[in-house]
Design a protein around this motif. Structure first.
Motif, PDB file in Angstrom:
ATOM      1  N   ASN A 560       0.847  -1.189   0.000  1.00 36.52           N
ATOM      2  CA  ASN A 560       0.000   0.000   0.000  1.00 36.52           C
ATOM      3  C   ASN A 560       0.887   1.244   0.000  1.00 36.52           C
ATOM      4  OD1 ASN A 560      -2.005   1.904   0.221  1.00 36.52           O
ATOM      5  ND2 ASN A 560      -2.675   1.313   2.274  1.00 36.52           N
ATOM      6  N   PHE A 561       0.967   1.926  -1.142  1.00 36.35           N
ATOM      7  CA  PHE A 561       1.765   3.138  -1.248  1.00 36.35           C
ATOM      8  C   PHE A 561       1.037   4.366  -0.706  1.00 36.35           C
ATOM      9  CE2 PHE A 561       3.999   0.518  -4.378  1.00 36.35           C
ATOM     10  CZ  PHE A 561       5.320   0.834  -4.107  1.00 36.35           C
ATOM     11  N   ASN A 562      -0.247   4.220  -0.405  1.00 35.55           N
ATOM     12  CA  ASN A 562      -0.974   5.340   0.197  1.00 35.55           C
ATOM     13  C   ASN A 562      -0.350   5.701   1.539  1.00 35.55           C
ATOM     14  OD1 ASN A 562      -3.374   5.833  -1.599  1.00 35.55           O
ATOM     15  ND2 ASN A 562      -3.709   3.647  -1.180  1.00 35.55           N
ATOM     16  N   GLN A 563      -0.088   6.973   1.752  1.00 31.18           N
ATOM     17  CA  GLN A 563       0.595   7.406   2.967  1.00 31.18           C
ATOM     18  C   GLN A 563      -0.371   7.691   4.116  1.00 31.18           C
ATOM     19  OE1 GLN A 563       3.079  10.665   1.652  1.00 31.18           O
ATOM     20  NE2 GLN A 563       4.049   9.392   0.082  1.00 31.18           N
ATOM     21  N   ASN A 564      -1.664   7.830   3.802  1.00 32.40           N
ATOM     22  CA  ASN A 564      -2.640   8.153   4.849  1.00 32.40           C
ATOM     23  C   ASN A 564      -3.900   7.306   4.797  1.00 32.40           C
ATOM     24  OD1 ASN A 564      -1.162  10.553   5.873  1.00 32.40           O
ATOM     25  ND2 ASN A 564      -1.615  11.390   3.847  1.00 32.40           N
ATOM     26  N   THR A 565      -4.061   6.521   3.735  1.00 29.33           N
ATOM     27  CA  THR A 565      -5.332   5.835   3.503  1.00 29.33           C
ATOM     28  C   THR A 565      -5.206   4.325   3.688  1.00 29.33           C
ATOM     29  OG1 THR A 565      -5.847   7.524   1.854  1.00 29.33           O
ATOM     30  CG2 THR A 565      -7.229   5.546   1.875  1.00 29.33           C
ATOM     31  N   PRO A 566      -5.920   3.750   4.666  1.00 30.50           N
ATOM     32  CA  PRO A 566      -6.003   2.287   4.743  1.00 30.50           C
ATOM     33  C   PRO A 566      -6.917   1.774   3.630  1.00 30.50           C
ATOM     34  CG  PRO A 566      -7.395   3.276   6.418  1.00 30.50           C
ATOM     35  CD  PRO A 566      -6.674   4.415   5.744  1.00 30.50           C
ATOM     36  N   VAL A 567      -6.703   0.543   3.221  1.00 28.72           N
ATOM     37  CA  VAL A 567      -7.481  -0.034   2.116  1.00 28.72           C
ATOM     38  C   VAL A 567      -7.993  -1.410   2.524  1.00 28.72           C
ATOM     39  CG1 VAL A 567      -7.417  -0.872  -0.272  1.00 28.72           C
ATOM     40  CG2 VAL A 567      -6.187   1.223   0.342  1.00 28.72           C
ATOM     41  N   SER A 598      -0.784 -11.068   9.877  1.00 23.34           N
ATOM     42  CA  SER A 598      -1.898 -10.975   8.933  1.00 23.34           C
ATOM     43  C   SER A 598      -2.099 -12.309   8.220  1.00 23.34           C
ATOM     44  CB  SER A 598      -1.635  -9.879   7.898  1.00 23.34           C
ATOM     45  OG  SER A 598      -2.663  -9.842   6.942  1.00 23.34           O
ATOM     46  N   THR A 599      -3.323 -12.788   8.267  1.00 22.95           N
ATOM     47  CA  THR A 599      -3.683 -13.977   7.496  1.00 22.95           C
ATOM     48  C   THR A 599      -4.977 -13.692   6.745  1.00 22.95           C
ATOM     49  OG1 THR A 599      -4.943 -14.915   9.317  1.00 22.95           O
ATOM     50  CG2 THR A 599      -2.621 -15.551   9.153  1.00 22.95           C
ATOM     51  N   GLY A 609      -8.360 -16.859  -8.771  1.00 23.40           N
ATOM     52  CA  GLY A 609      -8.133 -16.693  -7.348  1.00 23.40           C
ATOM     53  C   GLY A 609      -8.632 -15.355  -6.847  1.00 23.40           C
ATOM     54  N   LYS A 610      -9.051 -15.346  -5.563  1.00 23.04           N
ATOM     55  CA  LYS A 610      -9.517 -14.099  -4.970  1.00 23.04           C
ATOM     56  C   LYS A 610      -9.322 -14.169  -3.461  1.00 23.04           C
ATOM     57  CE  LYS A 610     -13.220 -12.359  -6.787  1.00 23.04           C
ATOM     58  NZ  LYS A 610     -14.664 -12.116  -7.109  1.00 23.04           N
ATOM     59  N   PHE A 611      -8.879 -13.040  -2.883  1.00 18.23           N
ATOM     60  CA  PHE A 611      -8.776 -12.953  -1.431  1.00 18.23           C
ATOM     61  C   PHE A 611      -9.035 -11.512  -1.006  1.00 18.23           C
ATOM     62  CE2 PHE A 611      -4.497 -12.212  -3.049  1.00 18.23           C
ATOM     63  CZ  PHE A 611      -4.009 -11.152  -2.286  1.00 18.23           C
ATOM     64  N   VAL A 612      -9.352 -11.340   0.257  1.00 18.91           N
ATOM     65  CA  VAL A 612      -9.600 -10.014   0.814  1.00 18.91           C
ATOM     66  C   VAL A 612      -8.341  -9.551   1.539  1.00 18.91           C
ATOM     67  CG1 VAL A 612     -10.983  -8.659   2.434  1.00 18.91           C
ATOM     68  CG2 VAL A 612     -12.064 -10.463   1.080  1.00 18.91           C
ATOM     69  N   VAL A 613      -7.952  -8.284   1.270  1.00 25.53           N
ATOM     70  CA  VAL A 613      -6.819  -7.704   1.972  1.00 25.53           C
ATOM     71  C   VAL A 613      -7.298  -6.469   2.733  1.00 25.53           C
ATOM     72  CG1 VAL A 613      -6.061  -6.241   0.034  1.00 25.53           C
ATOM     73  CG2 VAL A 613      -4.422  -6.925   1.775  1.00 25.53           C
ATOM     74  N   LYS A 614      -6.822  -6.337   3.951  1.00 29.67           N
ATOM     75  CA  LYS A 614      -7.038  -5.143   4.764  1.00 29.67           C
ATOM     76  C   LYS A 614      -5.661  -4.638   5.150  1.00 29.67           C
ATOM     77  CE  LYS A 614      -9.489  -3.420   8.850  1.00 29.67           C
ATOM     78  NZ  LYS A 614     -10.347  -3.791  10.006  1.00 29.67           N
ATOM     79  N   ILE A 615      -5.273  -3.476   4.602  1.00 26.50           N
ATOM     80  CA  ILE A 615      -3.881  -3.054   4.679  1.00 26.50           C
ATOM     81  C   ILE A 615      -3.785  -1.581   5.062  1.00 26.50           C
ATOM     82  CG2 ILE A 615      -3.801  -2.610   2.171  1.00 26.50           C
ATOM     83  CD1 ILE A 615      -0.895  -3.710   2.239  1.00 26.50           C
ATOM     84  N   GLU A 619       1.936   0.031   4.418  1.00 22.27           N
ATOM     85  CA  GLU A 619       2.110  -1.350   4.866  1.00 22.27           C
ATOM     86  C   GLU A 619       2.274  -2.282   3.666  1.00 22.27           C
ATOM     87  OE1 GLU A 619       0.247  -4.139   8.374  1.00 22.27           O
ATOM     88  OE2 GLU A 619      -1.157  -2.960   7.169  1.00 22.27           O
ATOM     89  N   SER A 620       2.953  -3.381   3.903  1.00 23.61           N
ATOM     90  CA  SER A 620       3.136  -4.408   2.874  1.00 23.61           C
ATOM     91  C   SER A 620       2.919  -5.784   3.489  1.00 23.61           C
ATOM     92  CB  SER A 620       4.545  -4.350   2.285  1.00 23.61           C
ATOM     93  OG  SER A 620       4.821  -3.099   1.703  1.00 23.61           O
ATOM     94  N   PHE A 621       2.364  -6.687   2.690  1.00 27.34           N
ATOM     95  CA  PHE A 621       2.241  -8.085   3.094  1.00 27.34           C
ATOM     96  C   PHE A 621       2.955  -8.960   2.075  1.00 27.34           C
ATOM     97  CE2 PHE A 621      -2.017  -6.636   4.925  1.00 27.34           C
ATOM     98  CZ  PHE A 621      -1.500  -6.481   6.210  1.00 27.34           C
ATOM     99  N   ILE A 622       3.766  -9.862   2.571  1.00 27.59           N
ATOM    100  CA  ILE A 622       4.373 -10.898   1.741  1.00 27.59           C
ATOM    101  C   ILE A 622       3.660 -12.187   2.120  1.00 27.59           C
ATOM    102  CG2 ILE A 622       6.483 -12.109   1.090  1.00 27.59           C
ATOM    103  CD1 ILE A 622       8.068  -9.661   2.010  1.00 27.59           C
TER     104      ILE A 622
END
Length: 625
Positions: A560-567, A598-599, A609-615, A619-622
């Motif tokens: 997430n490159f957004n500096q202020n916005t969660p997604v 985070s899972t 494929g499809k999944f939900v991300v809350k970021i 933040e980054s998730f690997i």
């Protein structure tokens, strides 16, 4: 070194060594890859003079007595172990070869350097004065400076690290003096015919019937205007030589690399070549074939001098080199020298500073470079994104363009030439650099490089004298505050770091160590960005997503490159990518490999494929499948 005047850029064009056929060469795969390894390489660049300095005075233009200086001995076993445990495989010790400095070492048989042709007080590491010895500033006993560096080589190896030093074939200091040359080695220019502009075996280009004049500028005075017996606006050089960036003026401009002189590699002043050419097809041959080609060939004297220099350091135990401004030197020379190095050490690490994408494949395939800077594409794009001048989707085109050579394109976000990642002029905040770092370190199989202090958020805010803030000075004696807090008076335990700085270093440690162990990061890559932007699932433009996989490991990386916005949104893996990853319909657990907190669940249905991300912002998730 700091770049680049118009003269320098025109010189790059003049000294281009590539045919139209070679420039258009772009295979679908890299047919000759001699640098593949099982796991990622991580390079820790350290400015050797600054690393161990505990002095916090930071007086502009300060002396060693006022501002302090680091030594080879500051790289203790503890320091080296901490660097290794950060997730590092190679150390690039920047500024090791003896370069021009404004300090009296005459009692050690070293001549004084003239401040009129030295940048800063400590001098540019790219104005080398003696290639067969090391910077006396870095030794506890300057008389034993070479022995102290050899001991550092051994200590580095003992701690499980490889080391790289700089070689600057394009230019040397105006007053080059080899005081400790091996038997039979003559200094650059010793046998030159100075009556002509060019001769094939001259080491320099001359401006006959002229004398060098020191450049002038109303806003600049050596040593900040301090009185010095040699700072008189004069430097004796008759006849004058071409300047390092290619200026042919006896009085170069203040913005030219006036402290250096250009090396002649057998390129005539009109740009034509005066040396053997590589036959067609050598872009597909390995270093052994290149070495065979050059056996018995008559090459210019400068070629031999630099080959001998690199062999000298390889024999001392150095594991490789970082080549300054490599594209200003003909590619045939690199074939000659690099193949000879590989014959001595097939695992030598050869990294080149090259900024022209049209030349990349030639310096890799013909010049036998292992790695090049990925500056004007990946680095610049990531910088534009964090500064709001670009979108994450632009990353995909870079990876596609470099697909055949991606392994050879070293990624970095900080080095001695560039503005510090945490500086106001770049990201403005070390945390804003974190998503850039995740993408930079995981998107390709190329090496990752970080610059000392980057991992604790050093912003380069000190005014050291010569040069500009936002970069840690390479020209003066200075302390590096954030790094000094980690160093903690030589304990190297982070004891003075703030909570935020400790958390940042922990992030780098987690990320870099993961990259060292991940087989997927040496495997395949596919971006899933375009499919998600087109799918209309509420995917945010500030995200960037891609997958990496090997037979043993499959990853989905979301940043997430957004500096202020969660997604919070759905992320899709399109059918063609699911097929390439050899995934079947079903449900899969995704667990983040950075922090493990985070899972989420990947559901593959009808091949998609499809999944939900809350970021969160930055933040980054690997995710590992």
């Amino acid at each position: 070194m700091l770049k680049k005047s118009a003269v320098a850029l025109s010189t790059i064009v003049l000294f281009s060594t590539l045919s139209c056929e070679q420039k258009n060469m772009k295979a679908k795969t890299d047919t000759v890859s001699e640098t593949n390894s099982e796991h990622k390489i991580v390079v820790y660049q350290v400015f050797t003079r600054l690393f161990g300095n505990t002095n916090t005075t930071n007086k502009p233009w300060g002396t060693i007595e006022e501002n302090g200086v680091g030594k080879f001995n500051d790289f203790t076993d503890k320091a080296l172990q901490e660097i290794k445990e950060l997730g590092v495989t190679h150390i690039w010790y920047t500024g090791v070869p003896h370069h021009a400095v404004v300090r009296d070492y005459t009692k050690y048989g070293i001549s004084n350097d003239d401040p009129d042709v030295v940048k800063g007080r400590a001098g540019s590491p790219y104005a080398v004065k003696d290639y067969y010895n090391v910077n006396p500033d870095l030794a506890v006993d300057p008389a034993k400076r070479l022995e102290e560096f050899v001991a550092l080589i051994e200590r580095t190896h003992k701690n499980g690290l490889k080391l790289v030093i700089d070689i600057v074939p394009n230019h040397i200091a105006r007053r080059y003096e080899g005081k400790t040359n091996p038997k039979g080695v003559k200094d650059f220019g010793a046998d030159d015919d100075k009556t002509v502009e060019y001769k094939r075996n001259n080491n320099f280009y001359y401006i006959p019937n002229s004398k060098f004049e020191v450049p002038t500028d109303a806003n600049y005075k050596p040593l900040g205007g301090e009185k010095h017996p040699l700072a008189d606006g004069k430097f004796e050089e008759i006849p004058a030589k071409w300047t390092g960036n290619g200026s042919r003026l006896a009085k170069p401009d203040i913005n030219d690399w006036y402290e250096t002189v250009k090396i002649n590699y057998g390129i005539k002043p009109d740009g034509t070549k005066d040396f053997p050419m590589l036959p067609d097809g050598y872009d597909k041959k390995d270093y052994k074939a290149h070495a065979d080609f050059w056996k018995g060939k008559d090459v210019p004297d400068s070629w031999k001098k630099f080959k001998d220099i690199t062999h000298y350091w390889i024999e001392k135990g150095v594991d490789g080199f970082r080549y300054d401004m490599a594209e200003m030197v003909p590619v045939e020379f690199w074939s000659y020298m690099n193949s000879s190095i590989k014959m001595k050490n097939p695992n030598a690490f050869l990294l080149a500073e090259v900024y022209n994408p049209a030349e990349y494949r030639n310096y890799i395939r013909l010049g036998k470079m292992d790695y090049l800077y990925d500056k004007v594409q990946m680095y610049d794009t990531l910088k534009n994104i964090v500064q709001g001048r670009g979108l994450p989707k632009h990353i995909s085109g870079i990876q596609e363009d470099l697909k055949d050579i991606e392994h050879h394109m070293l990624h970095f976000l900080d080095n001695h030439d560039e503005q510090r990642l945490a500086s106001p002029q770049f990201a403005g905040d070390a945390k804003k650099g974190m998503p850039l770092m995740v993408v930079s370190a995981t998107i390709s199989s190329s090496p990752t490089m970080i610059y000392f202090g980057q991992e604790v958020g050093e912003p380069g805010a000190i005014d050291a004298g010569f040069g500009k803030q936002s970069r840690t000075s390479i020209f003066d004696y200075v302390g590096v505050p954030h790094h000094q807090r980690w160093m903690n008076g030589g304990k190297f335990d982070g004891g003075q770091l703030s909570k935020e700085e400790k958390e940042l270093r922990d992030f780098y440690k987690r990320l870099l160590n993961f990259t060292l162990k991940s087989s997927a990061l040496m495997g395949d890559y596919e971006q899933i960005q375009d499919a998600n932007l087109e799918a209309g699932l509420g995917y945010d433009f500030g995200l960037y997503s891609f997958v990496r996989w090997s037979e043993e490991e499959k990853l989905v990386i979301v940043t997430n490159f957004n500096q202020n916005t969660p997604v919070q949104c759905d992320v899709m893996i399109p059918a063609d990518v699911v097929k390439k990853m050899n995934l079947k319909d079903g449900k899969y657990q995704l667990k983040d490999q950075l922090y493990g907190k985070s899972t989420t669940e990947l559901i593959i249905e009808n091949g998609v494929g499809k999944f939900v991300v809350k970021i969160s912002p930055n933040e980054s998730f690997i995710y590992k499948i």
